[in-house]
Enzyme design. Structure first.
Site, PDB file in Angstrom:
ATOM      1  CE  LYS A  89     -18.277  21.722  52.148  1.00 44.37           C
ATOM      2  NZ  LYS A  89     -18.050  20.899  50.903  1.00 44.37           N
ATOM      3  CD  GLU A 111     -11.706  22.728  57.443  1.00 43.81           C
ATOM      4  OE1 GLU A 111     -11.229  23.584  58.262  1.00 43.81           O
ATOM      5  OE2 GLU A 111     -12.911  22.569  57.082  1.00 43.81           O
ATOM      6  CB  SER A 377     -25.009  19.101  48.744  1.00 43.07           C
ATOM      7  OG  SER A 377     -24.291  17.941  48.144  1.00 43.07           O
TER       8      SER A 377
END
Ligand code: PLP
Length: 392
Positions: A89, A111, A377
């Site tokens: 991220k 968010e 990930s």
């Protein structure tokens, strides 16, 4: 066929910017500036420096020997779990905060579902000295307490979203409302390849560093730049988009998109959007989403908060519907089993989201000695509470 976004922000039939008029100025500023900024020397210099020295890139491409022997394939793991903050991220939040600064923004909103994107946003806001407000569903605030504490430690304000199912979709609605009320000084950092154009393309470009590295790392280790398949889990689809990007035009490289089937596709408790979804509009984008006959969104379910979203990014809707990508769905239990297996066979504890990608190995057909890249990930520290419930 092209898989890049067109001028209007569409991937085939999917994408676009279906937004209330009040959002036009914000989106238009971003749309008319993002490519110039991303392609400028000053952005690239700062972005590449931070990716290297702050995030820890390039992340390794690790040949998983024991896993490879088991599946009779050559399996490489792209170690996004080793990025600062524990997942891919941050590639996106680093890029977007630099774009926000170039646009003169002073206040950042975001968010978050599981809290990973909230933490990655709070991190870069601390780094740049910008104000940070993270919207999070009240249910998620409760079930993801460690990440809430991390955000607060980093100086962010966490605001509960109390409408609907009080999860990610509701937090996104709150963030959009905030942006409409504060257009001048605020940038909204969306955490995946979702939302109105230009977000899906902007976030894809910022995550594309993943496949850029995979190409040269594979070449270095195997002599060949292109694998037979790239496998990634898909919530909104940002880690998958980044892992696919530089292989989109390589027809021989299969793209495998792994979704969360929750308790099972037909159980009524699932997040397998590409199977259960139909064309509709969510958060400013026309894509595949889970909806009833009246267009009301069906609440998604997955054991993994990061995959618990009723839509997918428009790029993935296009890739799957055009058959460029293959979708595979994995249940909670299959993901849990894969997480335990990877931990014990390779010494790597994956995030619950990521575990879905590993479970897909059991459902894929491939040839002996095929070269497979799995995008790892994120790491599983945040999920230990869940894993503990399954320990014997
Ligand atoms: C957030 C998250 C995902 C899902 O988001 P995408 O945008 O689909 O990548 C997957 N894995 C991890 C570790 C995450 O934190």
């Amino acid at each position: 066929m092209t898989f890049n976004v067109n001028e209007e922000g569409f991937y085939g039939a999917f994408g676009g910017a279906f937004i209330p008029e009040m959002l036009y100025p914000n989106i238009e500023t971003l749309r008319s500036n993002y490519l110039n900024i991303i392609q400028s020397d000053s952005f690239q210099t700062e972005y590449q420096y931070l990716l290297k020295q702050y995030v820890g890139r390039p992340t390794p491409l690790y040949f998983a020997e024991r896993l490879s022997n088991e599946f009779k394939a050559k399996i490489y793991l792209k170690r996004e779990d080793l990025c600062h903050t524990g997942a891919h991220k941050v590639n996106n939040t680093i890029g977007q905060i630099l774009i926000a600064k170039k646009l003169g923004k002073k206040r950042i909103i975001a968010e978050t579902g599981a809290g990973q994107h909230g933490v990655a946003t709070a991190t870069v806001c601390a780094l740049m000295g910008l104000n940070c407000i993270v919207y999070m569903g009240s249910v998620d605030i409760e079930r993801q307490a460690p990440n809430v504490a991390r955000m607060k430690m980093l100086g962010a304000e966490v605001r509960p979203a109390t409408s609907g199912s009080q999860t990610l979709k509701d937090a996104t609605n709150e963030a959009i409302r905030d942006w409409i009320a504060n257009p001048a000084d605020t940038h909204y950092i969306i955490g995946s390849v979702v939302g109105p154009h230009p977000y899906p393309d902007m976030v894809t470009r910022l995550q594309a560093i993943i496949s850029e590295e995979i190409r040269w790392q594979l070449k270095e280790q195997t002599g060949k730049e292109t694998p037979d398949a790239v496998i990634a889990c898909v919530g909104g689809g940002s880690n998958a988009a980044g892992a696919y990007y530089h292989f989109l035009e390589e027809e021989k490289t299969r793209l495998i998109a792994v979704e969360a089937a929750g308790h099972g596709i037909d159980s009524g408790e699932s997040a397998a959007t590409s199977v259960l979804g139909s064309k509709g509009i969510i958060h400013g984008s026309r894509t595949l989403l889970m909806q009833d006959e009246d267009g009301q969104i069906i609440e998604p379910y997955s054991i993994s908060a990061g995959l618990d979203y009723p839509g997918i990014g428009p790029l993935h809707a296009h890739l799957i519907r055009s058959k460029r990508a293959e979708a595979i769905s994995i249940t909670d239990q299959e993901a849990i089993d894969a997480a335990f297996h990877l931990s014990r066979i390779e010494g790597i504890i994956p995030a619950l989201e990521t575990a879905h990608a590993f479970a897909a190995l059991h459902k894929m057909k491939f040839n002996q000695d095929d070269c497979l890249v799995i995008n790892l990930s994120g790491r599983g520290d945040k999920d230990l509470g869940t894993y503990q419930k399954f320990m014997k």
